[in-house]
Design a protein around this motif. Structure first.
Motif, PDB file in Angstrom:
ATOM      1  N   LEU A   1      -8.602   4.991   9.586  1.00  0.00           N
ATOM      2  CA  LEU A   1      -7.793   5.845   8.714  1.00  0.00           C
ATOM      3  C   LEU A   1      -6.926   6.805   9.531  1.00  0.00           C
ATOM      4  O   LEU A   1      -5.736   6.992   9.233  1.00  0.00           O
ATOM      5  N   LEU A   2      -7.493   7.404  10.549  1.00  0.00           N
ATOM      6  CA  LEU A   2      -6.723   8.312  11.400  1.00  0.00           C
ATOM      7  C   LEU A   2      -5.570   7.595  12.093  1.00  0.00           C
ATOM      8  O   LEU A   2      -4.581   8.229  12.491  1.00  0.00           O
ATOM      9  N   SER A   3      -5.695   6.267  12.221  1.00  0.00           N
ATOM     10  CA  SER A   3      -4.675   5.460  12.883  1.00  0.00           C
ATOM     11  C   SER A   3      -3.654   4.895  11.910  1.00  0.00           C
ATOM     12  O   SER A   3      -2.810   4.078  12.289  1.00  0.00           O
ATOM     13  N   GLY A   4      -3.758   5.306  10.642  1.00  0.00           N
ATOM     14  CA  GLY A   4      -2.806   4.831   9.645  1.00  0.00           C
ATOM     15  C   GLY A   4      -3.145   3.478   9.062  1.00  0.00           C
ATOM     16  O   GLY A   4      -2.286   2.801   8.493  1.00  0.00           O
ATOM     17  N   ILE A   5      -4.413   3.087   9.164  1.00  0.00           N
ATOM     18  CA  ILE A   5      -4.879   1.795   8.648  1.00  0.00           C
ATOM     19  C   ILE A   5      -5.837   2.078   7.495  1.00  0.00           C
ATOM     20  O   ILE A   5      -6.932   2.620   7.701  1.00  0.00           O
ATOM     21  N   GLY A   6      -5.451   1.746   6.267  1.00  0.00           N
ATOM     22  CA  GLY A   6      -6.338   2.006   5.150  1.00  0.00           C
ATOM     23  C   GLY A   6      -5.591   2.098   3.840  1.00  0.00           C
ATOM     24  O   GLY A   6      -4.443   1.647   3.718  1.00  0.00           O
ATOM     25  N   PRO A   7      -6.212   2.705   2.823  1.00  0.00           N
ATOM     26  CA  PRO A   7      -5.558   2.859   1.512  1.00  0.00           C
ATOM     27  C   PRO A   7      -4.331   3.760   1.636  1.00  0.00           C
ATOM     28  O   PRO A   7      -4.415   4.873   2.171  1.00  0.00           O
ATOM     29  N   GLU A   8      -3.220   3.297   1.126  1.00  0.00           N
ATOM     30  CA  GLU A   8      -1.951   3.994   1.341  1.00  0.00           C
ATOM     31  C   GLU A   8      -1.977   5.430   0.833  1.00  0.00           C
ATOM     32  O   GLU A   8      -1.553   6.360   1.541  1.00  0.00           O
ATOM     33  N   GLN A   9      -2.475   5.639  -0.379  1.00  0.00           N
ATOM     34  CA  GLN A   9      -2.419   6.981  -0.950  1.00  0.00           C
ATOM     35  C   GLN A   9      -3.274   7.960  -0.160  1.00  0.00           C
ATOM     36  O   GLN A   9      -2.890   9.126   0.024  1.00  0.00           O
ATOM     37  N   GLN A  10      -4.456   7.520   0.305  1.00  0.00           N
ATOM     38  CA  GLN A  10      -5.309   8.409   1.090  1.00  0.00           C
ATOM     39  C   GLN A  10      -4.615   8.815   2.390  1.00  0.00           C
ATOM     40  O   GLN A  10      -4.697   9.976   2.813  1.00  0.00           O
ATOM     41  N   LEU A  11      -3.915   7.880   3.012  1.00  0.00           N
ATOM     42  CA  LEU A  11      -3.185   8.196   4.240  1.00  0.00           C
ATOM     43  C   LEU A  11      -2.071   9.203   3.959  1.00  0.00           C
ATOM     44  O   LEU A  11      -1.901  10.187   4.693  1.00  0.00           O
TER      45      LEU A  11
END
Length: 536
Positions: free
Chosen positions: A261-271
């Protein structure tokens, strides 16, 4: 700094990956571990877990968000923060789970993960001192042994189970899992055998493996859809690592999804909500958190040969600590606490056990964070395949902030009723004649409450038994994070290898399965490397 492979996390899986990949002298491997080297006596002395599990010493000591199913309490989630990870602070119980658990994984679309597929990797990892048959390995790095000096209470517990009519099982990793018996432990010569002890010791002296401790991974570095490295803080200073082949994330069920997630990999809205640029949308990152909810019943003992704070008990601890330091490994310093247990069915029609017991030779209050004034014992009851699922999310975009952890314990009423039934089964053992001297009196009487009142106590006292998994699960659907080769879906040069890839919880302790996953993943990575060489 540049390496062929970068392994993020030196715990149960990461130590295996670093050791196995560095067997090839033609590749270079960096192992990045946020914690310290595994030199503390609290790691290598089995009873040292009493100093690590309840405290932040060598331990992330996370807390959950408030749990509605637990009357809005915040749970406790200890995780190892040292080489060896949680295998350096756990209770050392060697359990693989039920064979059908892995067939379930394959049925969910994960080719190569059936029981027959994973058994060779359990055998490859294991060196079993007692059991020599086709279901156990004798040549692996992970030593599996009997306790050097088991407590008399352990024998009483097994006899109590026999008296109560339960099957007795001498090998929970044998043809049948069901029954009550003693646990084998990951120890060697009376000392803890963590994954670091088992695997990194094999790699000692290899110039192609460099182990970096006190190195915090901040983010994965992506070039387009390819992972090319890791940015870190190492001993307080920024340091970038670049890889020529693959980055393997082995930071565990909480920290692996956090790093993605910190790397920008994950659910779009959470990022977006955390002001993190979106690099790759994967809606399943951090979802599917599963863990074993666990209830502990505690009892005062008449006999003083179990752990307690009396003058006799304190003298025994100091005596055994001195003996252990002199090479005599008999006594309490060798105990893993959870010396016995069992796998039971709440319904005889079930194909496999749905309840696990851990019998502990001490009174455990709040994960041993509260000291009992009595000598006594505890009986843990956990449900093995809860329906309730939770998540891991970012608290902020600061890599030094702990993630938000929501196991969502007892959100499903079916879990509550199953746990209630399991506790009633454990009650039969603890109230047996064989246990009379050890389970003399409940310290916090609840077992004779009617079911509806006991359910309230279950919600008041249940917490984790330390088996979080599933937050980067493998699969072939839109919510899967990795494929059956543990490659992050849609990206190149990046895999996740740890308990977070488990699609479902296995029926038992999760350390041995996590090591198995890493053994299998190491072969996958090596195979990919070999195929690339053929192409070149």
């Amino acid at each position: 700094m540049e390496f062929d492979y970068i392994v993020v996390g030196g715990g149960s899986a990461g130590a295996v990956m670093a050791s196995r990949l560095s067997e090839d002298p033609n590749v270079t491997v960096a192992l990045l571990e946020y914690g310290v080297k595994d030199r503390s006596p609290a790691i290598h002395t089995p009873f040292g877990l009493i100093a690590t599990v309840p405290t932040p010493y060598l331990n992330y000591a996370y807390k959950t968000v408030p749990q509605p199913g637990l009357l809005n309490r915040r749970g406790y989630q200890p995780r190892g923060k040292t080489l060896g990870g949680s295998s350096a602070i756990n209770a050392m119980v060697y359990v693989r789970g039920h064979a059908q658990d892995y067939d379930d994984w394959a049925a969910l679309g994960n080719d190569g993960w059936s029981w027959q597929d994973v058994l060779p990797y359990f055998l490859k990892s294991e060196r079993n001192e007692r059991i020599h048959n086709e279901l156990h390995g004798q040549d692996g790095p992970l030593n599996v042994a009997e306790l050097v000096s088991p407590a008399g209470a352990r024998t009483a517990f097994v006899n109590g189970a026999r008296e109560a009519g339960f099957k007795i099982n001498t090998d929970f990793n044998g043809p049948e899992q069901e029954g009550v018996g003693v646990y084998q432990v990951t120890q060697v010569n009376g000392h803890r055998c963590s994954s670091a002890k088992a695997y990194l010791s094999l790699a000692a002296g290899r110039t192609n493996l460099v182990v970096f401790t006190k190195t915090k991974a901040l983010r994965l570095v992506l070039h387009g859809k390819t992972c090319v490295g890791v940015d870190t803080i190492m001993h307080g200073k920024r340091q970038s690592f670049r890889c020529r082949r693959e980055v393997i994330v082995s930071a565990g069920a909480f920290n692996s999804p956090q790093l993605l997630l910190l790397s920008g990999i994950g659910p779009e809205q959470q990022l977006l909500d955390n002001h993190i640029p979106v690099s790759h949308v994967l809606p399943g990152v951090g979802e599917n958190l599963r863990d074993h909810p666990d209830f502990v019943a505690t009892y005062r003992s008449v006999l003083r040969d179990v752990i307690g704070p009396s003058p006799v008990g304190v003298w025994q601890l100091f005596r055994d600590a001195w003996r252990f330091s002199k090479g005599d490994y008999a006594g309490l310093m060798n105990t893993n606490g959870a010396e016995a247990g069992g796998f039971l069915k709440t319904d005889s029609k079930l194909q496999r056990p749905d309840i696990q017991l851990h019998f502990v030779i001490a009174i455990l209050r709040d994960h041993a964070r509260k000291v009992s004034p009595f000598h006594g014992v505890s009986c843990h009851t956990c449900i093995l395949r809860p329906k309730s699922k939770g998540w891991v999310r970012l608290a902020s975009n600061n890599p030094l902030d702990a993630p938000l952890i929501n196991p969502n314990f007892l959100a499903e009423e079916e879990d509550v009723q199953r746990l209630l039934k399991g506790i009633r089964l454990s009650q039969k053992i603890m109230e047996s004649r064989a246990m009379a001297s050890y389970a003399h009196k409940e310290t916090h009487p609840v077992m004779h409450l009617p079911d509806d009142e006991l359910v309230t106590e279950i919600r008041r006292r249940t917490d984790t038994v330390y088996h979080p998994v599933g937050t980067c699960r493998m699969g072939d659907d839109v919510m899967a994070v990795v494929d059956s080769q543990l490659r992050v879906r849609g990206l190149h040069g990046l895999r996740v290898v740890d308990a977070s890839v488990m699609p479902t919880l296995i029926g038992g302790n999760t350390n041995a399965p996590t090591i198995m996953i890493a053994e299998k993943a190491a072969d996958m990575v090596k195979s990919t490397c070999y195929e690339q060489r053929l192409v070149i």
